[in-house]
Design a protein around this motif. Structure first.
Motif, PDB file in Angstrom:
ATOM      1  N   LEU A 121      29.873  54.000  22.938  1.00 22.18           N
ATOM      2  CA  LEU A 121      30.921  54.894  23.425  1.00 22.18           C
ATOM      3  C   LEU A 121      32.226  54.660  22.671  1.00 22.18           C
ATOM      4  CD1 LEU A 121      32.038  56.998  25.377  1.00 22.18           C
ATOM      5  CD2 LEU A 121      32.404  55.146  27.029  1.00 22.18           C
ATOM      6  N   HIS A 122      32.598  53.391  22.505  1.00 17.89           N
ATOM      7  CA  HIS A 122      33.832  53.100  21.761  1.00 17.89           C
ATOM      8  C   HIS A 122      33.729  53.610  20.320  1.00 17.89           C
ATOM      9  CE1 HIS A 122      36.224  51.064  24.709  1.00 17.89           C
ATOM     10  NE2 HIS A 122      35.324  50.118  24.918  1.00 17.89           N
ATOM     11  N   PHE A 123      32.540  53.492  19.729  1.00 14.48           N
ATOM     12  CA  PHE A 123      32.330  54.012  18.378  1.00 14.48           C
ATOM     13  C   PHE A 123      32.567  55.524  18.358  1.00 14.48           C
ATOM     14  CE2 PHE A 123      29.619  55.997  15.176  1.00 14.48           C
ATOM     15  CZ  PHE A 123      29.974  55.299  14.035  1.00 14.48           C
ATOM     16  N   MET A 124      31.999  56.215  19.339  1.00 20.55           N
ATOM     17  CA  MET A 124      32.158  57.666  19.408  1.00 20.55           C
ATOM     18  C   MET A 124      33.624  58.057  19.591  1.00 20.55           C
ATOM     19  SD  MET A 124      28.800  58.426  21.769  1.00 20.55           S
ATOM     20  CE  MET A 124      28.982  60.201  21.894  1.00 20.55           C
ATOM     21  N   MET A 125      34.389  57.179  20.274  1.00 23.76           N
ATOM     22  CA  MET A 125      35.810  57.428  20.512  1.00 23.76           C
ATOM     23  C   MET A 125      36.675  56.920  19.353  1.00 23.76           C
ATOM     24  SD  MET A 125      35.831  56.309  24.540  1.00 23.76           S
ATOM     25  CE  MET A 125      37.534  56.748  24.895  1.00 23.76           C
ATOM     26  N   LYS A 126      36.004  56.355  18.314  1.00 21.29           N
ATOM     27  CA  LYS A 126      36.673  55.782  17.137  1.00 21.29           C
ATOM     28  C   LYS A 126      37.535  54.572  17.493  1.00 21.29           C
ATOM     29  CE  LYS A 126      36.433  59.933  14.293  1.00 21.29           C
ATOM     30  NZ  LYS A 126      35.106  59.596  13.854  1.00 21.29           N
ATOM     31  N   ASN A 127      37.190  53.888  18.580  1.00 24.20           N
ATOM     32  CA  ASN A 127      37.828  52.626  18.952  1.00 24.20           C
ATOM     33  C   ASN A 127      37.011  51.498  18.321  1.00 24.20           C
ATOM     34  OD1 ASN A 127      39.617  54.028  20.619  1.00 24.20           O
ATOM     35  ND2 ASN A 127      38.329  53.774  22.428  1.00 24.20           N
ATOM     36  N   TYR A 128      37.125  51.354  16.998  1.00 29.86           N
ATOM     37  CA  TYR A 128      36.228  50.460  16.271  1.00 29.86           C
ATOM     38  C   TYR A 128      36.403  48.993  16.658  1.00 29.86           C
ATOM     39  CZ  TYR A 128      35.307  54.572  13.389  1.00 29.86           C
ATOM     40  OH  TYR A 128      34.952  55.818  12.949  1.00 29.86           O
ATOM     41  N   GLY A 129      37.640  48.565  16.913  1.00 27.79           N
ATOM     42  CA  GLY A 129      37.861  47.176  17.311  1.00 27.79           C
ATOM     43  C   GLY A 129      37.156  46.850  18.625  1.00 27.79           C
ATOM     44  N   LYS A 130      37.281  47.740  19.593  1.00 24.18           N
ATOM     45  CA  LYS A 130      36.630  47.531  20.888  1.00 24.18           C
ATOM     46  C   LYS A 130      35.113  47.622  20.741  1.00 24.18           C
ATOM     47  CE  LYS A 130      40.480  49.083  23.743  1.00 24.18           C
ATOM     48  NZ  LYS A 130      40.959  50.069  24.727  1.00 24.18           N
ATOM     49  N   SER A 131      34.663  48.532  19.894  1.00 22.65           N
ATOM     50  CA  SER A 131      33.225  48.652  19.665  1.00 22.65           C
ATOM     51  C   SER A 131      32.678  47.359  19.074  1.00 22.65           C
ATOM     52  CB  SER A 131      32.937  49.831  18.726  1.00 22.65           C
ATOM     53  OG  SER A 131      31.548  49.989  18.546  1.00 22.65           O
ATOM     54  N   MET A 132      33.394  46.799  18.098  1.00 25.19           N
ATOM     55  CA  MET A 132      32.929  45.563  17.476  1.00 25.19           C
ATOM     56  C   MET A 132      32.924  44.402  18.470  1.00 25.19           C
ATOM     57  SD  MET A 132      34.488  45.849  13.629  1.00 25.19           S
ATOM     58  CE  MET A 132      33.924  44.221  13.187  1.00 25.19           C
ATOM     59  N   SER A 133      33.893  44.373  19.361  1.00 25.57           N
ATOM     60  CA  SER A 133      33.914  43.330  20.389  1.00 25.57           C
ATOM     61  C   SER A 133      32.684  43.436  21.291  1.00 25.57           C
ATOM     62  CB  SER A 133      35.201  43.450  21.217  1.00 25.57           C
ATOM     63  OG  SER A 133      35.193  42.501  22.265  1.00 25.57           O
ATOM     64  N   ASP A 134      32.344  44.664  21.688  1.00 28.28           N
ATOM     65  CA  ASP A 134      31.164  44.871  22.530  1.00 28.28           C
ATOM     66  C   ASP A 134      29.871  44.595  21.769  1.00 28.28           C
ATOM     67  OD1 ASP A 134      32.752  45.428  24.697  1.00 28.28           O
ATOM     68  OD2 ASP A 134      32.397  47.582  24.700  1.00 28.28           O
ATOM     69  N   ILE A 135      29.852  44.914  20.474  1.00 26.69           N
ATOM     70  CA  ILE A 135      28.688  44.590  19.649  1.00 26.69           C
ATOM     71  C   ILE A 135      28.503  43.075  19.610  1.00 26.69           C
ATOM     72  CG2 ILE A 135      27.853  44.535  17.253  1.00 26.69           C
ATOM     73  CD1 ILE A 135      29.069  47.391  16.963  1.00 26.69           C
ATOM     74  N   ASP A 136      29.617  42.352  19.497  1.00 28.21           N
ATOM     75  CA  ASP A 136      29.561  40.892  19.481  1.00 28.21           C
ATOM     76  C   ASP A 136      28.939  40.361  20.771  1.00 28.21           C
ATOM     77  OD1 ASP A 136      30.220  38.349  18.171  1.00 28.21           O
ATOM     78  OD2 ASP A 136      31.670  38.115  19.810  1.00 28.21           O
ATOM     79  N   HIS A 137      29.345  40.919  21.913  1.00 27.91           N
ATOM     80  CA  HIS A 137      28.755  40.524  23.201  1.00 27.91           C
ATOM     81  C   HIS A 137      27.257  40.829  23.223  1.00 27.91           C
ATOM     82  CE1 HIS A 137      32.138  39.268  25.735  1.00 27.91           C
ATOM     83  NE2 HIS A 137      32.851  40.204  25.141  1.00 27.91           N
TER      84      HIS A 137
END
Length: 198
Positions: A121-137
């Motif tokens: 979802l963050h990726f789709m919203m272009k929130n790449y930093g948040k997306s990467m944090s969630d990917i890390d989790h």
């Protein structure tokens, strides 16, 4: 655009439901070991099969079974919120989807697919930093999560980090050798990097 399509196609697989014919025989076994142990054993076997499979369609079926295992949270409430979040994402109601997914990761922080869905979802919203944090989790909970690694590769590519994108796609192929989109991206990025003298 091709990369984004591959990522969204991977996301769609996460919602795939197996027909009863593909359900393992031990699923109805009343003497089966505890669910957590059997789920991990099933995933381990599926990943072994996925790595060995050389037929692309057969590998896709194994990957769908892995997504099916990942999607099972063990909680009816969490599963329902995941369904609602998926519907909201499809309807491009990203704030609504985010509310559901925030609840999912708060209520069940050990559920890797909750983190992965929110990363998507963050990726789709272009929130790449948040997306990467969630990917890390996600990868902390399930290091073999080829969907999360694919998302990481796409973020790296979109932000101009081709070498990191290539490395992420190579990690995907180490887990899922027959993933066509990963094969294509490794080839494309390798050529681009070679052309740039790297």
């Amino acid at each position: 655009m091709r990369i984004r399509f591959a990522f969204l196609a991977t996301l769609c697989l996460s919602g795939a439901v197996l027909p009863a014919a593909l359900a393992p025989a031990w699923a109805d076994d009343p003497v089966a070991p505890p669910v957590a142990a059997t789920k991990q054993a099933r995933l381990d076997q599926l990943f072994t099969d996925l790595k060995r499979e050389r037929n692309e369609k057969a590998a896709e079926r194994i990957a769908q079974r892995i997504w099916s295992e990942w999607s099972q949270s063990g909680s009816a409430s969490i599963d329902l919120m995941m369904q609602w979040s998926q519907k909201a994402m499809e309807d491009q109601k990203y704030d609504v989807a985010l509310d559901f997914l925030d609840q999912v990761v708060t209520l069940q922080p050990t559920y890797a697919e909750g983190w992965n869905r929110r990363a998507t979802l963050h990726f789709m919203m272009k929130n790449y930093g948040k997306s990467m944090s969630d990917i890390d989790h996600t990868l902390h909970l399930e290091p073999r999560h080829f969907g999360a690694l694919s998302g990481l590769a796409q973020i790296m590519a979109e932000t101009g980090h081709k070498q990191s994108a290539l490395e992420a796609w190579q990690k995907v192929l180490a887990i899922y050798p027959m993933m066509r989109s990963a094969q294509d991206q490794v080839g494309t990025l390798s050529e681009e990097l070679a052309g740039e003298g790297i």
